[in-house]
Design a protein around this motif. Structure first.
Motif, PDB file in Angstrom:
ATOM      1  N   LEU A  79      37.641  43.526  48.482  1.00 21.23           N
ATOM      2  CA  LEU A  79      38.711  43.863  47.718  1.00 21.23           C
ATOM      3  C   LEU A  79      39.403  42.551  46.957  1.00 21.23           C
ATOM      4  N   ARG A  90      38.032  40.630  35.455  1.00 24.40           N
ATOM      5  CA  ARG A  90      37.328  41.745  36.100  1.00 24.40           C
ATOM      6  C   ARG A  90      35.947  41.446  36.327  1.00 24.40           C
ATOM      7  N   GLU A  94      33.751  41.598  39.710  1.00 28.21           N
ATOM      8  CA  GLU A  94      32.293  42.290  39.781  1.00 28.21           C
ATOM      9  C   GLU A  94      31.181  41.624  40.257  1.00 28.21           C
ATOM     10  N   LYS A 100      36.694  46.576  44.278  1.00 26.48           N
ATOM     11  CA  LYS A 100      38.007  46.920  43.324  1.00 26.48           C
ATOM     12  C   LYS A 100      38.789  45.860  43.187  1.00 26.48           C
ATOM     13  N   GLU A 110      49.315  49.422  46.709  1.00 26.69           N
ATOM     14  CA  GLU A 110      47.949  49.970  46.800  1.00 26.69           C
ATOM     15  C   GLU A 110      47.072  49.162  47.964  1.00 26.69           C
ATOM     16  N   ALA A 114      43.738  51.099  49.750  1.00 23.53           N
ATOM     17  CA  ALA A 114      42.393  50.374  49.275  1.00 23.53           C
ATOM     18  C   ALA A 114      41.646  50.020  50.398  1.00 23.53           C
ATOM     19  N   SER A 125      28.858  49.563  45.560  1.00 21.89           N
ATOM     20  CA  SER A 125      29.676  50.132  44.661  1.00 21.89           C
ATOM     21  C   SER A 125      28.641  50.254  43.534  1.00 21.89           C
ATOM     22  N   PRO A 129      34.859  47.160  39.494  1.00 21.65           N
ATOM     23  CA  PRO A 129      36.073  47.375  39.952  1.00 21.65           C
ATOM     24  C   PRO A 129      37.246  47.386  38.710  1.00 21.65           C
ATOM     25  N   LYS A 130      38.316  47.968  39.105  1.00 23.69           N
ATOM     26  CA  LYS A 130      39.238  48.140  38.089  1.00 23.69           C
ATOM     27  C   LYS A 130      40.527  47.768  38.470  1.00 23.69           C
TER      28      LYS A 130
END
Length: 130
Positions: A79, A90, A94, A100, A110, A114, A125, A129-130
């Motif tokens: 994470l 971002r 990734e 995420k 959050e 998570a 995944s 990730p967002k």
């Protein structure tokens, strides 16, 4: 059995805040802390945590390539956390294999959800990730 978490952030204050947040959850145990990417790889190999909460911008970020970090953290769900939510951050999340990217300013709302979600997920995944 508790979800084992490795926390990696070069800010002592941020680590304390996150540890304090997580220690209130009976299902989560912070098994180790790290202050840099290289140290995170070493500690992950020793503790094999289910989840690694990793600040994507630490002081040694240029000393460890994203691919080396990703390969060094295989076996744990990653994470990523950051105060930045731009395209570069971002992309970096990734590239290192994060499932995420979480906004540090919203961790209280959050992070625990998570960790619980991704600790029980298996496999890679397929969405960025967002």
């Amino acid at each position: 059995m508790k979800i084992s978490v490795l926390l990696a952030d070069d800010s002592e204050i941020m680590r304390k805040v996150i540890v304090d947040l997580l220690k209130n959850d009976p299902e989560i145990e912070v098994v180790a802390e790290s202050v840099g990417f290289a140290q995170t790889i070493e500690i992950a190999a020793k503790f094999h945590p289910q989840v690694i909460v990793l600040d994507v911008h630490m002081s040694d970020e240029h000393a460890v390539t994203p691919s080396r970090l990703k390969s060094g953290l295989i076996g744990s769900r990653l994470l990523a956390i950051s105060v930045w939510n731009d395209d570069e951050t971002r992309y970096l999340a990734e590239a290192i294999g994060a499932v995420k990217l979480l906004d540090k300013t919203k961790l209280a709302a959050e992070l625990i959800l998570a960790i619980r979600h991704f600790a029980n997920e298996s496999g890679e995944s397929t969405t960025p990730p967002k």
